[in-house]
Design an enzyme around this catalytic site. Structure first.
Site, PDB file in Angstrom:
ATOM      1  N   SER A  69     128.095   2.540 166.911  1.00 17.03           N
ATOM      2  CA  SER A  69     128.183   3.699 167.801  1.00 17.03           C
ATOM      3  C   SER A  69     129.223   4.721 167.372  1.00 17.03           C
ATOM      4  O   SER A  69     129.329   5.782 167.985  1.00 17.03           O
ATOM      5  CB  SER A  69     128.477   3.239 169.231  1.00 17.03           C
ATOM      6  N   GLU A  87     181.671  -6.007 121.643  1.00 20.94           N
ATOM      7  CA  GLU A  87     180.689  -5.559 120.659  1.00 20.94           C
ATOM      8  C   GLU A  87     181.251  -4.614 119.601  1.00 20.94           C
ATOM      9  O   GLU A  87     180.815  -4.649 118.449  1.00 20.94           O
ATOM     10  CB  GLU A  87     179.511  -4.878 121.382  1.00 20.94           C
TER      11      GLU A  87
END
Length: 833
Positions: free
Chosen positions: A468, A86
């Protein structure tokens, strides 16, 4: 001389025009040049990651995959590959490369085309952060000025680090750290040179040169990068030859999830979006450490899945999911066609799609979608009697051919023996919540069988009748209003005429067994429905309802009718676990929380949970329970200070209820003298711990089933039922093919929910010392007569020591027993029996 003078004037004028143009362009683009502070504090769009308390990744959210790395963490060969490809003069130029610009200008003049070129790494960084990829002169001018500005603000290493973390590299990977993970499932330091060159070649065209999408072009580009490394003398010819000969090894790797826990991670996602907004939450690189422990969370998920499969299998086999071919009418499909059919099946949870290809008397051979053939032996088939209804099953099969035939598409899963067994997708649903009762930390939470199947989080969203499981709170109200664990009530059927309805209300025990005079401790341990109703009547409906609100339940969820005593209130599992925690922690109301810490992308702590805790310092800040703001208040740690969870019931009350719930696990009496009895939660004895208290819960027709249990440090609630309220869980008959330890009969809290609780708690408590709930000050322990609840001089199986709040113990001995031993409501004798 005149020519020289005019030439000099021409150059001066051109220079002035150039300078004026340059200055004009600068001021034109100046608004787009980022400030020094923006460059110094630039934020990379990094996904949000969610971890367990002990640091395992459980999920991540965000469109872009990015794993930021520092320049010191990047291998030098990878840096060389990017520089050679690059911008080989990166460390020498000032942000722009004059040689490259001249070369690009020549190409433009000679061809008339604006081809990409002349962009240094700094210019690419400027474009990636602040500009678009549009090929326009003004964009290039802006790019140059921004690049020069960047070079003036940042060092070369800082620029390169930003670039390598920002660059797009395909497959939603941004930055080299993410690319290494996405393409190779590795960290940067573990990449080969060929793999580094592959990544370095991607910026030119991340989609077109992608090794997953186009491996041929990607390989050619990789070799170009290697060639640049060779040309610039970064590598030798031998290294080049070896690297270019390497095959393409890239394939897509998902996020490296250590523990998949979707329900808790979705809770985190929703909370973070609520706090920060979706864009900031998803892209700021937040690291959220949840409150759940990986080992415990995994155990909860496994227990829930196993328990739902156990319920589903004992109700019978519902048959294949599809018929791929009928062996009586057509020949078997080819393996290729079978695999094509199987690949259409969406596998859920631990289930795998399979095709039956052969069946003999006691075995079946099936084909998985990965083309693996496996054998299902008789032990892994014999459970599969025919499903008829939720209340009826067919006869136990005697051969595999009664269950399967070739051509069937079925589900299989691995069992606890790591063997494949015939299976099916469970129809019922479930939820598990486990808390630390001392501070509200959620240790584990599971909202259903499969998040892919349903994102509905039953642990925090499903309000279901608690059955319950309401009774400990009813009994707590009774203890606060004059009753004791030794109080005697009449366990006998109730008949009450309802004038408005013209019918009699007849609450019954389940099972319909009545013991006559019974102590409250045993009544709660054996979940006597009629005693719960009598206690509610004795305390008063409104007073009982008001007492229940102390446990954090919403007023709208507590119905004002006598059915409240039997659990008609609808509460979410996490609300129930929160309320139950008060019995484990000495009467305090804690606030459940699931986020322990939030860090930014750089590891700085933004938030740490500062929950209210159980403490005795009454001078510390105390939080007032608020039932309108939700379960998960945001904690602020700017000024951390001790926050005490509010005391909602007395320590004595909490301890006494925990004691009665302890009897629900361990029972009482003396078996050798035939006075022994078991509590409804006796299956918890399998854990072999004497520090456990618990309570079963079952609603009418077994629509909802529960088990909640705890010691001082762990409180866990389990719910099992159907998502569609009102659907009963049914019952099962005994399966002659299975061993005597199987569950049969009507589904209930003890049979349907408690097995998951036991399996989970075995892991959650593993290696932990027993943590019994110690009796607080203000209690006395006195020997009582088991039959009457009065004081006893005897020291045998007819008596036991019982705890009493000071001033509430009986004062009479059994020898002076009165004729009426019942503490009862105002109903007549005819109504009682």
């Amino acid at each position: 001389m005149i020519l020289l003078k005019r030439t000099l004037q021409f150059f001066i004028i051109c220079t002035l025009i150039g300078l004026i143009t340059l200055v004009s362009l600068y001021y034109y683009v100046k608004p787009d040049i980022p400030s020094v502070q923006v460059l110094k504090d630039v934020q990379l769009q990094t996904p949000m990651q969610v971890f367990t308390k002990d640091g395992l990744l459980i999920n991540q959210f965000g469109e872009k995959r990015r794993i930021p790395v520092t320049i010191d963490e990047i291998p030098q060969p990878l840096i060389d590959a990017f520089l050679a490809t690059e911008d080989n003069r990166f460390y020498d130029h000032i942000g722009i490369d004059p040689i490259g610009i001249v070369r690009s200008a020549i190409v433009l003049i000679s061809t008339g085309e604006k081809k990409q070129g002349a962009s240094t790494i700094t210019m690419q960084l400027a474009r990636n952060f602040f500009l678009t990829r549009e090929k326009a002169y003004i964009r290039k001018i802006k790019e140059i000025f921004i690049a020069l500005h960047i070079e003036n603000v940042l060092t070369k290493d800082e620029i390169l680090e930003l670039y390598l973390n920002k660059i797009e590299l395909g497959n939603r990977a941004f930055g080299i750290g993410a690319a290494a993970q996405v393409y190779y499932g590795k960290e940067l330091k573990d990449l080969t040179l060929a793999q580094m060159a592959m990544i370095a070649g991607l910026p030119k065209a991340p989609s077109a040169l992608n090794p997953i999408r186009n491996p041929t072009r990607a390989k050619a580009r990789r070799n170009v990068v290697l060639g640049r490394l060779l040309t610039e003398n970064y590598i030798t010819q031998d290294v080049y030859d070896d690297a270019t000969s390497q095959p393409i090894t890239a394939y897509f790797h998902g996020a490296e999830i250590d523990l998949y826990a979707p329900y808790i991670s979705e809770m985190v996602r929703a909370e973070m979006v609520s706090r920060y907004g979706i864009d900031k939450a998803y892209n700021s690189g937040f690291k959220i450490f949840t409150s759940v422990e990986s080992k415990v969370q995994k155990a909860a998920q496994t227990a829930l899945i196993n328990n739902l499969h156990s319920y589903d299998m004992r109700h019978g086999f519902r048959g294949p999911t599809a018929i791929l071919w009928d062996p009586e009418k057509q020949s078997a499909l080819s393996e290729k066609k079978i695999l094509a059919k199987l690949n259409e099946a969406k596998e859920i949870g631990t289930l795998k799609a399979a095709a039956v290809i052969n069946v003999d008397e006691k075995n079946a051979t099936v084909l998985l979608k990965n083309a693996e053939q496996i054998n299902l032996n008789w032990d892994n088939l014999k459970w599969a009697r025919k499903y008829i209804t939720r209340y009826r099953q067919g006869f136990a099969p005697t051969t595999a051919t009664e269950i399967l035939t070739p051509g069937m598409q079925i589900w299989v899963r691995k069992n606890s023996n790591n063997e494949y067994e015939l299976s099916q997708l469970p129809e019922a649903s479930s939820a598990i919540v486990s808390l630390d009762p001392q501070d509200g930390r959620i240790k584990a939470i599971v909202g259903g069988y499969s998040f892919e199947q349903s994102q509905y989080n039953r642990a925090i969203q499903a309000k279901r009748q608690v059955g319950s499981n309401i009774k400990p709170f009813i009994y707590s109200a009774a203890l606060e209003n004059g009753y004791t664990l030794a109080s005697i009530l009449n366990d006998a059927p109730i008949n009450q005429w309802d004038k408005s309805q013209g019918v009699a209300w007849r609450p019954k025990n389940s099972p319909a067994v009545y013991n006559g005079p019974i102590r409250i401790r045993r009544a709660l341990a054996q979940s006597k429905n009629v005693i719960s109703v009598r206690l509610l009547r004795g305390v008063g409906l409104q007073r009982t309802a008001d007492h229940l609100l102390k446990f954090g339940f919403k007023n709208s969820d507590i119905n004002r009718s006598e059915s409240l005593a039997l659990g008609s209130a609808s509460i979410t599992p996490i609300e129930l676990a929160r309320g139950m925690s008060a019995f484990a922690n000495g009467g305090h109301l804690i606030e459940p929380y699931f986020i322990s810490e939030i860090q930014d992308a750089y590891g700085n702590s933004l938030f740490k949970a500062n929950p209210s805790v159980v403490c005795d310092d009454t001078s510390a800040q105390s939080l007032t329970p608020d039932n309108t703001t939700g379960l998960f208040p945001q904690q602020n740690t700017d000024t951390p200070q001790l926050k005490c969870a509010p005391q909602v019931i007395s320590k004595q009350n909490a301890f006494l209820i925990a004691q009665a719930m302890h009897s629900a696990v361990w029972g009482g009496g003396n078996w050798s003298h035939k006075t022994g009895w078991s509590g409804t939660g006796w299956r918890a004895q399998a854990l072999g711990r004497r520090d456990l208290s618990g309570k079963t819960g079952t609603t009418n027709d077994s629509v909802d089933t529960w088990f909640s249990g705890f010691n001082r440090n762990v409180m866990t609630s389990v719910w099992v039922g159907f998502d569609n309220p009102g659907n009963p869980l049914g019952r099962t008959s005994y399966n002659n093919n299975l061993d005597s330890g199987q569950i049969s009969g009507a589904e209930s809290g003890a049979k349907t929910a408690q097995p998951a609780w036991v399996e989970f708690m075995k892991v959650a408590l593993e290696g932990k010392p027993e943590a019994p709930i110690e009796p607080p000050e203000g209690l006395v322990s006195i020997r009582i007569d088991l039959e009457t609840g009065l004081l006893s001089h005897k020291n045998d199986y007819t008596s036991r020591f019982e705890y009493f709040d000071k001033g509430t113990a009986p004062t009479k001995y059994v020898m002076s027993q009165p004729t009426d031993i019942f503490e009862e409501d105002t109903k007549t004798e005819e109504e009682l029996f």
